[in-house]
Scaffold this active site. Sequence first.
Site, mmCIF file in Angstrom:
data_model
loop_
_atom_site.group_PDB
_atom_site.id
_atom_site.type_symbol
_atom_site.label_atom_id
_atom_site.label_comp_id
_atom_site.label_asym_id
_atom_site.label_seq_id
_atom_site.Cartn_x
_atom_site.Cartn_y
_atom_site.Cartn_z
ATOM 1 N N GLN A 47 0.846 -1.191 0.000
ATOM 2 C CA GLN A 47 0.000 0.000 0.000
ATOM 3 C C GLN A 47 0.878 1.236 0.000
ATOM 4 O O GLN A 47 1.871 1.297 0.721
ATOM 5 C CB GLN A 47 -0.883 -0.019 1.247
ATOM 6 C CG GLN A 47 -1.842 1.136 1.369
ATOM 7 C CD GLN A 47 -2.751 0.983 2.592
ATOM 8 O OE1 GLN A 47 -3.145 -0.112 2.944
ATOM 9 N NE2 GLN A 47 -3.058 2.086 3.230
ATOM 10 N N HIS A 62 2.629 7.320 15.694
ATOM 11 C CA HIS A 62 1.657 6.269 15.416
ATOM 12 C C HIS A 62 2.325 4.919 15.182
ATOM 13 O O HIS A 62 3.472 4.858 14.748
ATOM 14 C CB HIS A 62 0.848 6.620 14.157
ATOM 15 C CG HIS A 62 0.137 7.932 14.254
ATOM 16 N ND1 HIS A 62 0.078 8.802 13.195
ATOM 17 C CD2 HIS A 62 -0.528 8.528 15.268
ATOM 18 C CE1 HIS A 62 -0.605 9.881 13.549
ATOM 19 N NE2 HIS A 62 -0.982 9.743 14.800
ATOM 20 N N LYS A 72 7.328 0.689 7.224
ATOM 21 C CA LYS A 72 7.082 1.787 6.293
ATOM 22 C C LYS A 72 8.395 2.248 5.678
ATOM 23 O O LYS A 72 9.420 2.277 6.354
ATOM 24 C CB LYS A 72 6.449 2.986 7.016
ATOM 25 C CG LYS A 72 5.122 2.711 7.653
ATOM 26 C CD LYS A 72 4.661 3.917 8.450
ATOM 27 C CE LYS A 72 3.367 3.603 9.170
ATOM 28 N NZ LYS A 72 2.996 4.700 10.072
ATOM 29 N N HIS A 119 6.115 5.979 14.603
ATOM 30 C CA HIS A 119 6.583 6.932 13.595
ATOM 31 C C HIS A 119 5.775 8.222 13.657
ATOM 32 O O HIS A 119 4.570 8.218 13.908
ATOM 33 C CB HIS A 119 6.431 6.297 12.207
ATOM 34 C CG HIS A 119 6.755 7.235 11.100
ATOM 35 N ND1 HIS A 119 5.784 7.870 10.360
ATOM 36 C CD2 HIS A 119 7.941 7.665 10.619
ATOM 37 C CE1 HIS A 119 6.369 8.644 9.465
ATOM 38 N NE2 HIS A 119 7.671 8.537 9.604
ATOM 39 N N GLU A 143 -4.558 0.164 15.887
ATOM 40 C CA GLU A 143 -3.754 1.380 15.915
ATOM 41 C C GLU A 143 -3.378 1.755 17.340
ATOM 42 O O GLU A 143 -4.094 1.462 18.296
ATOM 43 C CB GLU A 143 -4.465 2.537 15.219
ATOM 44 C CG GLU A 143 -5.637 3.110 15.961
ATOM 45 C CD GLU A 143 -6.318 4.251 15.221
ATOM 46 O OE1 GLU A 143 -7.168 4.899 15.850
ATOM 47 O OE2 GLU A 143 -6.014 4.507 14.055
ATOM 48 N N ASP A 170 -4.508 13.129 18.084
ATOM 49 C CA ASP A 170 -3.119 12.962 18.509
ATOM 50 C C ASP A 170 -2.834 13.641 19.847
ATOM 51 O O ASP A 170 -1.946 13.220 20.586
ATOM 52 C CB ASP A 170 -2.151 13.468 17.436
ATOM 53 C CG ASP A 170 -2.023 12.499 16.266
ATOM 54 O OD1 ASP A 170 -2.615 11.401 16.309
ATOM 55 O OD2 ASP A 170 -1.316 12.846 15.300
#
Length: 181
Positions: A47, A62, A72, A119, A143, A170
């Site tokens: 993705q 996150h 990532k 990150h 998450e 956040d």
Amino acid sequence: MTVKETKLKGCFILEPKVFEDSRGYFFESFNQKIFNNLIGKNVNFIQDNESFSSKGVLRGLHYQRGEFAQAKLVRVVKGAVLDVAVDIRKGSLSYGQHVSIELSEKNKKQLFVPRGVAHGFIVLSDSAIFSYKCDNFYNKESEGGIIYNDKDLNIDWKLDEKEFVVSEKDLQLPTFKEAIL
């Protein structure tokens, strides 16, 4: 492409070879075979995500837990950000430590953030376009996050906190010690 491992095991800074001439520049931003060979691991990205943000926007910190954990590969297409990775892998020699690096359209550096590493980034330029390659699909129930101003992590975000633009979500994130890892 050159690669350098950071103090967080499995977290790498990648610098592509950029070919410039009077017409502009060209570089290979990703090559699966070369990438896997350089980091010594087979990572299959499934993705791609992209975000646009204005100066001072802070996204993070996150992560995804369990079977939905994500690695990532991140880079900046336009502008500049301070990118931060925090090791949340219990038992890791660098658990609770972080690395930060400026990623920009000028330096074209990329950061590989392995699974088990939180990150986030803050935009240093007037605006930035940020690109993420992920090796797993997002799952809302998996998450997690850590508040950006955690006192134990003591991250220097390089801007005055008055300039920060942080989402309401956040701002509600737990501290490193309180986070569900």
